[in-house]
Design an enzyme around this catalytic site. Structure first.
Site, PDB file in Angstrom:
ATOM      1  N   CYS A 162       0.850  -1.312   0.087  1.00 34.43           N
ATOM      2  CA  CYS A 162       0.172   0.011   0.038  1.00 34.43           C
ATOM      3  C   CYS A 162       0.673   1.275   0.029  1.00 34.43           C
ATOM      4  O   CYS A 162       0.574   2.358  -0.609  1.00 34.43           O
ATOM      5  CB  CYS A 162      -0.958  -0.179   1.136  1.00 34.43           C
ATOM      6  SG  CYS A 162      -0.271  -0.733   2.682  1.00 34.43           S
ATOM      7  N   HIS A 261      -2.339   6.314   4.147  1.00 30.77           N
ATOM      8  CA  HIS A 261      -0.810   6.335   4.471  1.00 30.77           C
ATOM      9  C   HIS A 261      -0.160   7.819   3.935  1.00 30.77           C
ATOM     10  O   HIS A 261      -0.485   8.041   2.730  1.00 30.77           O
ATOM     11  CB  HIS A 261      -0.073   5.146   3.689  1.00 30.77           C
ATOM     12  CG  HIS A 261      -0.415   4.036   4.360  1.00 30.77           C
ATOM     13  ND1 HIS A 261      -1.265   3.555   5.430  1.00 30.77           N
ATOM     14  CD2 HIS A 261      -0.049   2.659   3.916  1.00 30.77           C
ATOM     15  CE1 HIS A 261      -1.295   2.336   5.861  1.00 30.77           C
ATOM     16  NE2 HIS A 261      -0.414   1.658   4.746  1.00 30.77           N
TER      17      HIS A 261
HETATM   18  N1  LIG Z   1      -4.803  -3.580   5.100  1.00 30.90           N
HETATM   19  C1  LIG Z   1      -4.213  -2.902   4.104  1.00 30.90           C
HETATM   20  O1  LIG Z   1      -4.132  -1.844   4.193  1.00 30.90           O
HETATM   21  C2  LIG Z   1      -3.511  -3.703   3.169  1.00 30.90           C
HETATM   22  C3  LIG Z   1      -3.317  -5.004   3.328  1.00 30.90           C
HETATM   23  N2  LIG Z   1      -2.708  -5.979   2.227  1.00 30.90           N
HETATM   24  C4  LIG Z   1      -2.564  -7.353   2.291  1.00 30.90           C
HETATM   25  O2  LIG Z   1      -3.974  -7.993   2.103  1.00 30.90           O
HETATM   26  C5  LIG Z   1      -4.072  -9.159   2.831  1.00 30.90           C
HETATM   27  C6  LIG Z   1      -5.284  -9.109   3.735  1.00 30.90           C
HETATM   28  O3  LIG Z   1      -4.871  -7.920   4.548  1.00 30.90           O
HETATM   29  P1  LIG Z   1      -5.855  -7.470   5.635  1.00 30.90           P
HETATM   30  O4  LIG Z   1      -7.433  -7.518   5.225  1.00 30.90           O
HETATM   31  O5  LIG Z   1      -5.382  -6.109   6.285  1.00 30.90           O
HETATM   32  O6  LIG Z   1      -5.775  -8.751   6.805  1.00 30.90           O
HETATM   33  P2  LIG Z   1      -6.999  -9.177   7.907  1.00 30.90           P
HETATM   34  O7  LIG Z   1      -6.164  -9.719   8.894  1.00 30.90           O
HETATM   35  O8  LIG Z   1      -7.918  -8.180   8.140  1.00 30.90           O
HETATM   36  O9  LIG Z   1      -8.052 -10.408   6.987  1.00 30.90           O
HETATM   37  C7  LIG Z   1      -7.274 -11.519   6.657  1.00 30.90           C
HETATM   38  C8  LIG Z   1      -8.099 -12.365   5.887  1.00 30.90           C
HETATM   39  O10 LIG Z   1      -7.461 -13.551   5.528  1.00 30.90           O
HETATM   40  C9  LIG Z   1      -8.275 -14.879   6.241  1.00 30.90           C
HETATM   41  N3  LIG Z   1      -7.673 -15.827   6.469  1.00 30.90           N
HETATM   42  C10 LIG Z   1      -6.512 -15.806   7.530  1.00 30.90           C
HETATM   43  N4  LIG Z   1      -6.161 -17.249   7.788  1.00 30.90           N
HETATM   44  C11 LIG Z   1      -6.828 -17.732   6.901  1.00 30.90           C
HETATM   45  C12 LIG Z   1      -6.605 -19.180   6.381  1.00 30.90           C
HETATM   46  N5  LIG Z   1      -5.776 -20.128   7.250  1.00 30.90           N
HETATM   47  N6  LIG Z   1      -7.489 -19.653   5.491  1.00 30.90           N
HETATM   48  C13 LIG Z   1      -8.135 -19.002   4.798  1.00 30.90           C
HETATM   49  N7  LIG Z   1      -8.138 -17.663   5.101  1.00 30.90           N
HETATM   50  C14 LIG Z   1      -7.391 -17.012   5.962  1.00 30.90           C
HETATM   51  C15 LIG Z   1      -9.166 -14.225   7.197  1.00 30.90           C
HETATM   52  O11 LIG Z   1     -10.356 -15.064   7.575  1.00 30.90           O
HETATM   53  P3  LIG Z   1     -10.975 -15.088   9.061  1.00 30.90           P
HETATM   54  O12 LIG Z   1     -11.892 -13.711   9.091  1.00 30.90           O
HETATM   55  O13 LIG Z   1     -11.835 -16.395   9.034  1.00 30.90           O
HETATM   56  O14 LIG Z   1      -9.800 -15.259   9.877  1.00 30.90           O
HETATM   57  C16 LIG Z   1      -9.279 -12.737   6.679  1.00 30.90           C
HETATM   58  O15 LIG Z   1     -10.614 -12.860   5.786  1.00 30.90           O
HETATM   59  C17 LIG Z   1      -2.636  -9.454   3.338  1.00 30.90           C
HETATM   60  O16 LIG Z   1      -1.768 -10.203   2.805  1.00 30.90           O
HETATM   61  C18 LIG Z   1      -2.209  -8.043   3.681  1.00 30.90           C
HETATM   62  O17 LIG Z   1      -0.676  -8.074   3.811  1.00 30.90           O
HETATM   63  C19 LIG Z   1      -2.225  -5.224   1.189  1.00 30.90           C
HETATM   64  C20 LIG Z   1      -2.221  -3.685   1.011  1.00 30.90           C
HETATM   65  C21 LIG Z   1      -2.970  -3.068   2.048  1.00 30.90           C
HETATM   66  N1  LIG Z   2       2.301  -3.734   5.596  1.00 31.17           N
HETATM   67  C1  LIG Z   2       1.325  -2.836   5.102  1.00 31.17           C
HETATM   68  C2  LIG Z   2      -0.016  -3.390   4.702  1.00 31.17           C
HETATM   69  C3  LIG Z   2       0.396  -4.824   3.940  1.00 31.17           C
HETATM   70  O1  LIG Z   2      -0.354  -5.687   4.249  1.00 31.17           O
HETATM   71  O2  LIG Z   2       1.304  -4.871   3.160  1.00 31.17           O
HETATM   72  P1  LIG Z   2       1.601  -5.911   2.260  1.00 31.17           P
HETATM   73  O3  LIG Z   2       0.578  -6.358   1.511  1.00 31.17           O
HETATM   74  O4  LIG Z   2       2.796  -5.521   1.294  1.00 31.17           O
HETATM   75  O5  LIG Z   2       2.358  -6.979   3.307  1.00 31.17           O
HETATM   76  C4  LIG Z   2       0.849  -1.738   6.229  1.00 31.17           C
HETATM   77  O6  LIG Z   2       1.395  -2.087   7.451  1.00 31.17           O
HETATM   78  O7  LIG Z   2       0.198  -0.811   6.190  1.00 31.17           O
END
Ligand SMILES: NC(=O)C1=CN([C@@H]2O[C@H](COP(=O)(O)OP(=O)(O)OC[C@H]3O[C@@H](n4cnc5c(N)ncnc54)[C@H](OP(=O)(O)O)[C@@H]3O)[C@@H](O)[C@H]2O)C=CC1
Ligand SMILES: N[C@@H](CC(=O)OP(=O)(O)O)C(=O)O
EC number: 1.2.1.11
Length: 373
Positions: A162, A261
């Site tokens: 991000c 951010h």
């Molecule tokens: N938040 C942000 O600003 C950004 C995040 N990202 C990336 O996007 C992805 C998601 O981030 P974010 O939404 O913040 O994370 P969250 O922790 O909020 O959500 C994670 C999701 O993954 C699911 N999950 C966890 N463990 C498992 C498993 N063993 N099997 C299947 N599903 C699973 C969870 O399901 P459950 O609810 O059932 O546990 C939930 O739906 C990450 O890879 C993160 O690095 C990238 C850019 C920006």
């Molecule tokens: N690490 C970023 C969010 C994120 O999950 O990044 P990435 O998809 O590159 O792991 C943050 O903390 O704001």
């Protein structure tokens, strides 16, 4: 970049990680989308088997109610079978599981658009910020051809970290106008929502700044070169900006902001003399991208970079939702006494930094005829 003149209708999509911070943003955006339709949802064993509204009970963190289109969909385990009818898979999966799960969906001939970091460095996986390098999607046919067995429809495309996303939009505008950049210094102030839910403990972040986010600085420093670089002449991989190596130094901090951010950026141009701050301002304001035209995809912002004139903007609380978070805000463009020019960037980490980028990447891939509908 040629675009298809036919607007698709009723494209069934699946969302993996649908219950998380990014997943919820996907649900919200797809429910309002002109042609994507929610078809199947996936999350962990903790959520699987429940209707979506029960799976997110007590942790729906959006400012609008759970969309009707999602409420009663049953959440599945993240395996390909229940997603068979989906033309597109969006992934907001936790990085602990995203790598293997997304590979399994690709093997099952799904078009996967991921937010997770796992596949970003794969030599044949496009790492695409839709306002910057949609041309990298042209590697998709080659990616399919080298799978074992070769695939007809399946592929993985990732979007960037991000903070990288907010950074590379103004950088690409500057490189297009003035040639390769030589050096970039960036300091981030990243929102808590970037760490997912429940994320950073309140006792760590309230009244505080945490000057460390694991792995984040390396991602900014490496991903920037892949995104700003091109494709090798033989069309088999990415050149990582190799002809004119770009030095990026990042310092990443977590701050007590909910969403958005902020980054302070200083750049040094290869070109001497460098452009003036006024020229940089005009260049950033005039920047347009293929997602806007000729592709005209529905989630593209009207203005890719909005340049703020007020001396104290952009600010996350005031500017993160501008254009629904699909563009990038820039302000305070001025001379840098050490490098050449410095400015402030603000981008919405869960919109253009995550779900909006994936959705726009999918819209572009469809417009380029790369997705089997
Ligand atoms: N938040 C942000 O600003 C950004 C995040 N990202 C990336 O996007 C992805 C998601 O981030 P974010 O939404 O913040 O994370 P969250 O922790 O909020 O959500 C994670 C999701 O993954 C699911 N999950 C966890 N463990 C498992 C498993 N063993 N099997 C299947 N599903 C699973 C969870 O399901 P459950 O609810 O059932 O546990 C939930 O739906 C990450 O890879 C993160 O690095 C990238 C850019 C920006
Ligand atoms: N690490 C970023 C969010 C994120 O999950 O990044 P990435 O998809 O590159 O792991 C943050 O903390 O704001």
């Amino acid at each position: 970049m040629a675009g298809s003149s036919v607007t698709p209708t009723n494209v069934p999509v699946g969302v993996l990680g649908a219950t998380g911070t990014v997943g919820q943003r996907f649900i919200k955006l797809i429910a309002l989308h002109p042609y994507f339709r929610l078809h199947a949802l996936g999350a962990s064993a903790r959520s699987a088997g429940q209707p979506y509204h029960k799976a997110v009970a007590g942790r729906w963190k959006q400012t609008t109610p759970i969309p009707q289109a999602a409420r009663d969909l049953i959440v599945h385990a993240c395996v390909p079978e229940p997603f068979q009818g989906c033309a597109i898979i969006f992934s907001g999966l936790d990085a602990d599981v995203a790598g293997d799960v997304e590979s399994a969906f690709r093997r099952a001939e799904h078009a996967v658009f991921s937010n997770a970091k796992n596949h970003r460095r794969d030599p044949q996986t496009p790492l695409v910020v839709p306002l910057v390098n949609p041309s990298h999607l042209s590697l998709i046919p080659y990616q399919r051809s080298i799978q074992s067995p070769p695939l007809q429809k399946g592929f993985i495309v990732t979007n960037a970290n991000c903070s990288t996303t907010g950074l590379v939009v103004p950088l690409t505008a500057l490189e297009k106008a003035y040639g390769p950049l030589d050096a970039v210094m960036v300091t981030t102030m990243q929102a808590i929502s970037g760490a997912g839910y429940p994320g950073v403990p309140s006792l760590d972040i309230m009244d505080n700044v945490v000057p460390y986010i694991g792995g984040e600085e390396e991602k900014l420093e490496w991903e920037t070169s892949k995104i700003l670089g091109g494709i090798t002449l033989d069309g088999t991989t990415f050149d990582l900006h190799a002809e004119s190596p770009l030095r990026v130094s990042a310092a990443c901090n977590r701050v007590p902001v909910m969403e958005g951010h902020t980054e302070t950026v200083s750049v040094r141009f290869t070109k001497r003399p460098p452009p003036t701050p006024q020229q940089v301002r005009e260049t950033l304001e005039a920047f347009t991208c293929a997602a806007q035209a000729p592709l005209c995809v529905p989630s593209a912002p009207k203005q890719a970079i909005f340049v703020h004139e007020e001396i104290d903007r952009p600010q996350p609380r005031l500017d993160r939702d501008f254009q629904n978070g699909a563009g990038v805000n820039v302000g305070r463009i001025r001379e840098c006494p050490v490098l050449d020019v410095k400015f402030v960037v603000l981008s919405n980490n869960v919109a253009i930094g995550a779900a909006t980028s994936s959705i726009m990447n999918a819209e572009i891939a469809i417009a380029m005829g790369l997705v089997s509908l």
